[in-house]
Design an enzyme around this catalytic site. Structure first.
Site, short mmCIF file in Angstrom:
data_model
loop_
_atom_site.label_atom_id
_atom_site.label_comp_id
_atom_site.label_asym_id
_atom_site.label_seq_id
_atom_site.Cartn_x
_atom_site.Cartn_y
_atom_site.Cartn_z
CG HIS A 145 -6.39 2.58 0.94
ND1 HIS A 145 -5.21 3.05 0.40
CD2 HIS A 145 -6.04 1.53 1.72
CE1 HIS A 145 -4.20 2.30 0.83
NE2 HIS A 145 -4.67 1.37 1.62
CB CYS A 193 -0.94 0.01 1.19
SG CYS A 193 -2.14 -1.32 1.13
#
Lengths: 385, 135
Positions: A334, A83
């Site tokens: 996200h 991420c």
């Protein structure tokens, strides 16, 4: 070393883009950023992306995106740090400019997550954990964060309601960001009423699965003058990156993001600043617990006091330590490998003074991007030129 | 998706997964799990096998309600971080336990159980789980 500045930003809204594939999203963000910077070609492209191979059976994103955006026969590669891929890609672009190897660099972060079933998305996200010693046992990424959250609450005496305040703040800010996935304010009760995904972590403690792309154009301070006015320039003043054990169980201390601490210290040193000089913090609130731990690990709050900042109202845009000024991961969304570049774009808006939810007189901003359960973390310091 | 075709991928970890054998540094005596090539304590590279007792305590736990694909059949299931009595922490499922009874510091012991099945012609994965000790 040459001074790196960002002269252009571009992005797509974050959301479920059923009509757009990964290459469309990436090209749109990239071309927007090039237009913003007033450049018609770039020397190279760095792509931040976590898991395109799993999500859409596509690797080799450097070639895919540079080709689709019509950038010609330039060098183009994908940078992967789970991420934190977006934050890492920005750093690779900055390094290329600083060393003098490349003059005008494009960075795009992109993730296409909604072409698969949610349980498959859950699986692919867990590839950022340790496959043999974590995923093997059926743990999801949410569950790993839930293990940390429960321990944090026990150790320092916080409640689920306390941590929910991070989600409430993110939504309050996201409501003002036209590019955010959720432009809606929520209350603590909304978080508390949302179902458990992995107790004690609830749906509204977690950032949403989403598609999106964001891009920046980086060049030297000298070269920047050929393209834009000073008002548009934002310096990348410092950066740091560090890893920690990929397996959460192997950490000496569950409640410190050691990689964030190391990365932040490096970034502060490079920028010649201390944490007190920073006007706003785009931290990686993939889960509310990560917002709390991040604030402690980068030195904004003392150990165990991160959630206290939320309780005291200090994290709002007009507070002492504004965080997630445009919604953060929770409300902006996200799209994993794109997130670090979204944070960068939002920090640039704040430092240019053109953010839809402006931090007053912002001079210096921080972006912190977490890969894994804190196993790969980037910290960047951006400063008004 | 995620279907393992290679038996060897799982077979190579049978000592760790079936018997909870980890590593012990011959230089400083530090024990760890799983066994690593470099001692996380002193950097020593001479590591021998170490058999853990399988006894430990719950450090933290959660209930997985939305599992990764491939584990849906077993949901919801508890997963914990267990601190072994020799020191290292391992992540594993808890079994033979009422989720309501799980608590910080709860004593548990290791058992070898089925962790995952695939299609009819697929392999069956076994590994350690932890349960409250049989009195």
């Amino acid at each position: 070393m040459r001074k790196p500045v960002i002269i252009g930003v571009g992005l797509t809204p974050v959301g479920e883009h059923w009509r757009l594939g990964l290459r469309d999203l990436a090209a749109e963000a990239l071309l927007n950023a090039m237009e913003d910077a007033g450049v018609d070609k770039v020397d190279s492209l760095y792509v931040g992306n976590m898991a395109s191979g799993s999500f859409i059976e596509q690797e080799n994103l450097g070639a895919l995106i540079a080709d689709w955006a019509g950038l010609g026969n330039i060098p183009a590669v994908k940078v992967e740090a789970a991420c934190a891929s977006g934050g890492a890609a920005v750093q690779e672009g900055v390094k290329a400019v600083m060393t003098g190897l490349e003059d005008v660099v494009a960075v795009v972060g992109v993730e296409k997550m909604t072409d698969v079933w949610p349980s498959d998305a859950t699986r692919y996200l867990a590839y950022a954990a340790d496959a043999e010693w974590e995923l093997f046992h059926g743990v999801s990424f949410v569950a790993l964060n839930a293990l940390i959250m429960r321990r944090y609450m026990k150790e320092y005496g916080y409640t689920e309601e306390d941590l929910a305040l991070f989600a409430v703040n993110a939504h309050a800010n996201g409501a003002k960001n036209p590019y955010a996935m959720f432009k809606k304010r929520i209350k603590v009760e909304s978080v508390m009423k949302s179902p458990y995904v992995a107790d004690p972590l609830k749906l509204f403690d977690a950032s949403p699965i989403a598609d999106g792309a964001a891009a920046v154009i980086i060049t030297t301070e000298e070269k920047a003058k050929e393209f834009v006015d000073n008002a548009k320039m934002v310096e990348v003043a410092g950066m740091g990156r560090a890893i920690d054990t990929i397996n959460l169980a192997n950490r000496e201390d569950l409640l410190i993001l050691k990689a964030a601490k190391v990365a932040a210290e490096r970034a502060y040193k490079m920028a010649g600043i201390s944490v007190n000089d920073i006007d706003f913090f785009e931290v990686h609130d993939a889960f509310t617990i990560m917002a709390a731990l991040s604030l402690e690990s980068i030195g904004v709050a003392e150990r165990g006091k991160g959630a206290m900042l939320a309780k005291e109202g200090q994290i709002a845009v007009d507070g002492n330590y504004p965080i997630q000024t445009l919604g953060g991961l929770k409300a902006r969304g996200h799209p994993v490998g794109a997130t670090g570049v979204y944070q960068t774009v939002e920090a640039v808006w704040q430092l240019r003074g053109e953010a839809p939810n402006q931090v007053a007189n912002a001079e210096i901003g921080l972006t912190q991007n977490i890969g894994g359960t804190g196993s790969n973390i980037t910290v960047n310091i951006l400063r008004r030129v | 998706m995620g279907r393992p075709m290679q038996v060897s991928r799982y077979w190579r970890h049978f000592k760790e997964k079936y018997r909870l054998i980890g590593g012990k540094c011959k230089n400083c005596g530090h024990v760890h799990f799983p066994k690593r090539p470099v001692c996380p304590e002193c950097g020593g590279k001479d590591i021998e096998d170490f058999q853990f007792s399988g006894k430990g305590k719950v450090v933290s736990w959660t209930i997985v309600r939305n599992p990764p694909s491939g584990y849906e059949y077993y949901k919801p299931y508890p997963i914990a971080l267990v601190e072994l009595e020799e020191g290292p922490v391992v992540l594993a499922q808890l079994t033979d336990v009422d989720p309501e009874e799980i608590d910080f510091g709860m004593e548990v012991e290791m058992v070898t159980r089925k962790v995952r099945e695939f299609e009819e012609d697929g392999i069956i994965l076994y590994g350690y789980k932890f349960r409250p000790p049989i009195k």
